[in-house]
Design a protein around this motif. Structure first.
Motif, PDB file in Angstrom:
ATOM      1  N   GLY A   4      35.935  73.420  71.212  1.00  0.00           N
ATOM      2  CA  GLY A   4      35.758  71.981  71.334  1.00  0.00           C
ATOM      3  C   GLY A   4      35.053  71.557  72.603  1.00  0.00           C
ATOM      4  O   GLY A   4      34.183  72.244  73.139  1.00  0.00           O
ATOM      5  N   HIS A   5      35.466  70.384  73.100  1.00  0.00           N
ATOM      6  CA  HIS A   5      34.801  69.821  74.282  1.00  0.00           C
ATOM      7  C   HIS A   5      35.127  70.614  75.544  1.00  0.00           C
ATOM      8  O   HIS A   5      34.382  70.548  76.522  1.00  0.00           O
ATOM      9  N   VAL A   6      36.241  71.357  75.523  1.00  0.00           N
ATOM     10  CA  VAL A   6      36.537  72.231  76.664  1.00  0.00           C
ATOM     11  C   VAL A   6      35.456  73.298  76.774  1.00  0.00           C
ATOM     12  O   VAL A   6      34.916  73.562  77.850  1.00  0.00           O
ATOM     13  N   GLY A   7      35.121  73.918  75.647  1.00  0.00           N
ATOM     14  CA  GLY A   7      34.073  74.929  75.651  1.00  0.00           C
ATOM     15  C   GLY A   7      32.731  74.359  76.054  1.00  0.00           C
ATOM     16  O   GLY A   7      31.964  74.999  76.786  1.00  0.00           O
ATOM     17  N   GLU A   8      32.440  73.145  75.591  1.00  0.00           N
ATOM     18  CA  GLU A   8      31.179  72.508  75.961  1.00  0.00           C
ATOM     19  C   GLU A   8      31.115  72.258  77.461  1.00  0.00           C
ATOM     20  O   GLU A   8      30.071  72.459  78.093  1.00  0.00           O
ATOM     21  N   ALA A   9      32.226  71.833  78.047  1.00  0.00           N
ATOM     22  CA  ALA A   9      32.251  71.564  79.486  1.00  0.00           C
ATOM     23  C   ALA A   9      32.010  72.838  80.292  1.00  0.00           C
ATOM     24  O   ALA A   9      31.305  72.825  81.308  1.00  0.00           O
ATOM     25  N   VAL A  10      32.580  73.950  79.840  1.00  0.00           N
ATOM     26  CA  VAL A  10      32.399  75.222  80.541  1.00  0.00           C
ATOM     27  C   VAL A  10      30.938  75.663  80.456  1.00  0.00           C
ATOM     28  O   VAL A  10      30.318  76.031  81.463  1.00  0.00           O
ATOM     29  N   LEU A  11      30.364  75.615  79.251  1.00  0.00           N
ATOM     30  CA  LEU A  11      28.980  76.056  79.090  1.00  0.00           C
ATOM     31  C   LEU A  11      28.022  75.117  79.824  1.00  0.00           C
ATOM     32  O   LEU A  11      27.009  75.562  80.382  1.00  0.00           O
ATOM     33  N   ASP A  12      28.355  73.837  79.856  1.00  0.00           N
ATOM     34  CA  ASP A  12      27.539  72.873  80.591  1.00  0.00           C
ATOM     35  C   ASP A  12      27.518  73.203  82.084  1.00  0.00           C
ATOM     36  O   ASP A  12      26.514  73.003  82.764  1.00  0.00           O
ATOM     37  N   ARG A  13      28.626  73.741  82.569  1.00  0.00           N
ATOM     38  CA  ARG A  13      28.748  74.054  83.995  1.00  0.00           C
ATOM     39  C   ARG A  13      28.019  75.352  84.365  1.00  0.00           C
ATOM     40  O   ARG A  13      27.429  75.450  85.438  1.00  0.00           O
ATOM     41  N   ILE A  14      28.044  76.346  83.490  1.00  0.00           N
ATOM     42  CA  ILE A  14      27.506  77.653  83.868  1.00  0.00           C
ATOM     43  C   ILE A  14      26.061  77.866  83.410  1.00  0.00           C
ATOM     44  O   ILE A  14      25.367  78.739  83.945  1.00  0.00           O
TER      45      ILE A  14
ATOM     46  N   ALA B 175      18.381  81.642  77.767  1.00  0.00           N
ATOM     47  CA  ALA B 175      18.388  80.807  76.567  1.00  0.00           C
ATOM     48  C   ALA B 175      19.087  81.506  75.417  1.00  0.00           C
ATOM     49  O   ALA B 175      19.847  80.885  74.652  1.00  0.00           O
ATOM     50  N   ALA B 176      18.855  82.805  75.275  1.00  0.00           N
ATOM     51  CA  ALA B 176      19.470  83.559  74.184  1.00  0.00           C
ATOM     52  C   ALA B 176      20.988  83.617  74.328  1.00  0.00           C
ATOM     53  O   ALA B 176      21.718  83.479  73.345  1.00  0.00           O
ATOM     54  N   VAL B 177      21.472  83.819  75.544  1.00  0.00           N
ATOM     55  CA  VAL B 177      22.916  83.896  75.763  1.00  0.00           C
ATOM     56  C   VAL B 177      23.559  82.544  75.496  1.00  0.00           C
ATOM     57  O   VAL B 177      24.629  82.454  74.878  1.00  0.00           O
ATOM     58  N   LYS B 178      22.932  81.468  75.939  1.00  0.00           N
ATOM     59  CA  LYS B 178      23.455  80.124  75.656  1.00  0.00           C
ATOM     60  C   LYS B 178      23.547  79.887  74.159  1.00  0.00           C
ATOM     61  O   LYS B 178      24.558  79.376  73.641  1.00  0.00           O
ATOM     62  N   ASP B 179      22.497  80.254  73.413  1.00  0.00           N
ATOM     63  CA  ASP B 179      22.509  80.076  71.964  1.00  0.00           C
ATOM     64  C   ASP B 179      23.588  80.926  71.312  1.00  0.00           C
ATOM     65  O   ASP B 179      24.279  80.479  70.390  1.00  0.00           O
TER      66      ASP B 179
ATOM     67  N   PRO C 247      22.248  77.024  83.394  1.00  0.00           N
ATOM     68  CA  PRO C 247      21.308  76.277  84.231  1.00  0.00           C
ATOM     69  C   PRO C 247      20.667  75.131  83.448  1.00  0.00           C
ATOM     70  O   PRO C 247      20.163  75.317  82.349  1.00  0.00           O
ATOM     71  N   GLY C 248      20.723  73.954  84.034  1.00  0.00           N
ATOM     72  CA  GLY C 248      20.166  72.793  83.351  1.00  0.00           C
ATOM     73  C   GLY C 248      21.162  72.039  82.503  1.00  0.00           C
ATOM     74  O   GLY C 248      20.875  70.951  82.014  1.00  0.00           O
ATOM     75  N   GLY C 249      22.359  72.627  82.319  1.00  0.00           N
ATOM     76  CA  GLY C 249      23.400  71.944  81.568  1.00  0.00           C
ATOM     77  C   GLY C 249      23.297  72.143  80.067  1.00  0.00           C
ATOM     78  O   GLY C 249      22.285  72.623  79.549  1.00  0.00           O
ATOM     79  N   PHE C 250      24.364  71.777  79.387  1.00  0.00           N
ATOM     80  CA  PHE C 250      24.442  71.961  77.935  1.00  0.00           C
ATOM     81  C   PHE C 250      24.942  70.679  77.288  1.00  0.00           C
ATOM     82  O   PHE C 250      25.944  70.109  77.711  1.00  0.00           O
ATOM     83  N   LYS C 251      24.246  70.215  76.246  1.00  0.00           N
ATOM     84  CA  LYS C 251      24.653  69.050  75.473  1.00  0.00           C
ATOM     85  C   LYS C 251      24.642  69.433  73.993  1.00  0.00           C
ATOM     86  O   LYS C 251      23.628  69.923  73.483  1.00  0.00           O
TER      87      LYS C 251
END
Length: 325
Positions: free
Chosen positions: A102-112, A295-299, A114-118
């Motif tokens: 959920g949004h907890v996971g989004e917040a973590v990925l947004d933090r780590i 980019a690949a790891v984020k995806d 580069p450039g943030g995650f939405k």
């Protein structure tokens, strides 16, 4: 018969790659079908909405949230005589880019990352880049559906009235079903909810949904914008703020240990694949070759379901013998 204000399939701005028209389905029907048949849509079943690792089967998941948004949005579109197929396609695709947990996971990925995650940007990327068909990379959706997916959150208003419907109905859906889940879990009671808001919106789940739909349609009919009346908009936003204070940040929903565990799982997986890029395969391997490892790891991480991420973490970091203890 559609309203003169509705988006017409024949007037669509089209797709990035031209295709022959289907003899039976409009372009928006085809978009809706492509989303439903996608792997990302199926994965929503095992992605958290609010409650991490719920102990019963009755709490919402990202998939059931999506279906509720679709149902409410289609109802509004039908009442206003707007394009129901376009509305449905946007609603079904709007959360395809959500992370596990959920949004907890989004917040973590947004933090780590580069450039943030939405997640709305990732949802568009999912249908444009990460999903594949037998013909090409991406689902090649119409411009109107892609715009609605991208702008279902944030300050930019979707270009179509159908996209605007989904943007509001997303909030209508999650505020009300999160209240329902919170009451079921014992975190809240009906008496805890702000009385002033309930006086406007209604005291039961069904009354609130019905009243919000009625207000949205009444206030939007014949206008070139879809929006709630000021009283209903203020009450819904106030109820949303109440949920942030009492549910979304509640220790009963997300204990500190759970938050730490989510951060541990996502951060560990992210760092592992950054250090072992040769273990990234499939479409994510293609992304690594084209756009780089980051980019690949984020995806890869954002596409995981909760249970897939947990199982992957155990396989990589928990000794086999310990799992039997």
């Amino acid at each position: 018969m559609l309203s003169p204000l509705a988006a017409k399939a024949a007037d669509s701005k089209g797709r990035v790659y031209e295709e022959d028209q289907c003899g039976f389905r409009t372009v928006y029907q085809r978009d809706r079908d492509r989303i439903v048949h996608s792997k990302a849509f199926r994965r929503l079943l095992h992605k958290t909405q609010v409650f991490l690792a719920p102990e019963t089967d009755h709490y919402r998941t990202r998939l059931t949230h999506t279906l509720e948004v679709s149902q409410i949005s289609r109802t509004v579109a039908r009442i206003l005589a707007y394009n129901e197929d376009l509305t449905d396609a946007i609603a079904l695709g709007h959360d395809l880019g959500h992370t596990p947990f959920g949004h907890v996971g989004e917040a973590v990925l947004d933090r780590i990352y580069p450039g943030g995650f939405k997640h709305n940007e990732q949802s568009l990327r999912t249908v444009d880049v990460l999903e594949e068909t037998s013909r090409r990379r991406g689902l090649n959706l119409t411009y109107e559906v892609r715009d609605g997916i991208l702008n279902h959150r944030g300050d930019v208003r979707p270009m179509t009235l159908e996209g605007q419907i989904v943007k509001i109905c997303d909030r209508i859906a999650y505020v009300n079903h999160d209240i329902d889940d919170a009451i079921r879990s014992g975190i809240l009671t009906l008496e805890d909810l702000p009385k002033d808001d309930l006086e406007v919106l209604g005291y039961t789940h069904s009354d609130r949904i019905n009243n919000l739909i009625t207000d949205l349609c009444t206030n939007s009919e014949g206008r070139d914008v879809v929006e709630l009346s000021p009283d209903f908009s203020d009450a819904l936003l106030d109820l949303r703020s109440f949920l942030f204070r009492t549910v979304y940040r509640s220790s009963d929903v997300r204990t500190k240990s759970d938050l730490d565990k989510v951060e541990q799982v996502i951060t560990s997986l992210y760092n592992y694949f950054m250090d072992h890029p040769d273990e990234i395969h499939g479409i994510y391997g293609t992304v690594r070759e084209e756009e780089g490892t980051t980019a690949a790891v984020k995806d890869l991480i954002s596409g995981m379901t909760d249970r897939y991420a947990i199982n992957m973490y155990e396989d990589l970091f928990v000794p086999q013998g310990w799992r039997q203890l």
